[in-house]
Design a protein around this motif. Sequence first.
Motif, short mmCIF file in Angstrom:
data_model
loop_
_atom_site.label_atom_id
_atom_site.label_comp_id
_atom_site.label_asym_id
_atom_site.label_seq_id
_atom_site.Cartn_x
_atom_site.Cartn_y
_atom_site.Cartn_z
N GLY A 147 32.63 49.54 1.40
CA GLY A 147 31.26 49.26 1.51
C GLY A 147 30.53 49.88 2.51
O GLY A 147 29.00 49.91 2.30
N ARG A 148 31.04 49.97 3.73
CA ARG A 148 30.40 50.53 4.69
C ARG A 148 29.86 52.19 4.51
O ARG A 148 30.70 52.98 3.95
N PRO A 149 29.01 52.61 5.25
CA PRO A 149 28.53 54.05 5.00
C PRO A 149 29.73 55.04 5.52
O PRO A 149 30.31 54.62 6.70
N ALA A 150 29.71 56.07 5.14
CA ALA A 150 30.82 57.07 5.57
C ALA A 150 30.75 57.37 6.86
O ALA A 150 31.85 57.84 7.43
N ALA A 151 29.53 57.47 7.61
CA ALA A 151 29.33 57.75 8.82
C ALA A 151 29.82 56.74 10.00
O ALA A 151 29.40 56.67 11.14
N TYR A 152 30.23 55.48 9.36
CA TYR A 152 30.52 54.33 10.20
C TYR A 152 31.65 54.90 11.32
O TYR A 152 31.60 54.31 12.43
N SER A 153 32.44 55.88 10.68
CA SER A 153 33.35 56.48 11.70
C SER A 153 33.33 57.80 11.55
O SER A 153 33.31 58.21 10.36
N THR A 154 33.06 58.69 12.59
CA THR A 154 32.78 59.98 12.55
C THR A 154 33.90 60.94 13.16
O THR A 154 34.20 60.53 14.26
N PRO A 155 34.11 62.18 12.66
CA PRO A 155 35.14 62.94 12.99
C PRO A 155 34.48 63.58 14.67
O PRO A 155 35.44 63.45 15.55
N ALA A 156 33.47 63.72 14.87
CA ALA A 156 32.78 64.10 16.34
C ALA A 156 33.15 63.10 17.14
O ALA A 156 33.40 63.18 18.33
N ALA A 157 32.98 61.53 16.64
CA ALA A 157 33.27 60.64 17.67
C ALA A 157 34.82 60.59 18.21
O ALA A 157 35.10 60.04 19.27
N GLU A 158 35.72 60.92 17.24
CA GLU A 158 37.02 61.07 17.38
C GLU A 158 37.40 62.20 18.36
O GLU A 158 38.50 62.10 19.12
#
Length: 321
Positions: free
Chosen positions: A21-32
């Motif tokens: 249920g969290r937004p897809a951008a809760y974890s982002t490729p750029a942050a990784e």
Amino acid sequence: MAAGGAALAATAGCLGVLDDGRPAAYSTPAAEAFDDVVDARWLSENRDSVALLDVRDESAFDKARIPGAHRFSTSAMLESHSAETPDGFEADPGAIARTLSRAGIARDDDVVVYGAASGLWETYAIYTLNAVGHRGSVSLLDGGFSVWEAAGEETTSAAPSASETAYEPAIDTGVVATREFVAERVSEDDAAVPILDMRSTAEYWGQDRRGDLDRFGHITGATNLHFVQSIDGEAGRLRSPADLETLWLDDAGLSDDGEPAITYCQTGVRGSVGWFILDQLGRTDARNYEGSWADWGTLSEADGYYYTTGEGTGTVVDTFA
């Protein structure tokens, strides 16, 4: 510039959702992938270890914000901390230092900057802190407050409080391209280093004329790469590292060969997006032209400040246009 920022904010609601249920951008490729990008998941786990700066407008900030955040207003960022003068580049970062002092931020603190989504004022705040010599890390919250709030993370409307610090800035010109720094690398026919114009193509060609200036067009030898191409507008976050590498390294040809790369726009704000992306992609000498076209457009070719104008001139990179 305002229209571009509004468009990004308007699309921030199209976030998509994960299975939980969290937004897809809760974890982002750029942050990784990037050193100075964090996502909402990381911030949820590390909020107590960083200072927070919110660059949204006052009404949005007062309504709800991440606990502990202080507002870093756009007017404070633009308030004459540096200027091109007839005698050269002059800097007075006092207004920024006062804002950071009131927020309880010291030069060694790690800072996370956020807005409604990922956009231009966030990167300009990061650039500004680097320009005044901040020694701690300064990171972008990818996806911004829209993702944080949609994920059900804690927010507050209580007035922020902090113990005031004595912030002592020290201008770092290593991230700043001054007027003369640019002029020394531009000839009548070309530029000796990569120069990226982050404005719209119409501005680049001199068709969209902004400000009371003497001339319109682009710095001779500059390549046009509109800043919005680096942002996934639907998700309100940076494009994937693979997309950014395609855009900047492959299509714009900006592999790092040891020479400086210069970004600019009208006032330096949109240019900061390019500066930030280049820095995250490992460019060792990325600089933002603080005066940008608002300065260059007042100058004269007779003094060596060359420009080009007209539809179809120059090089336009439109990979994600």
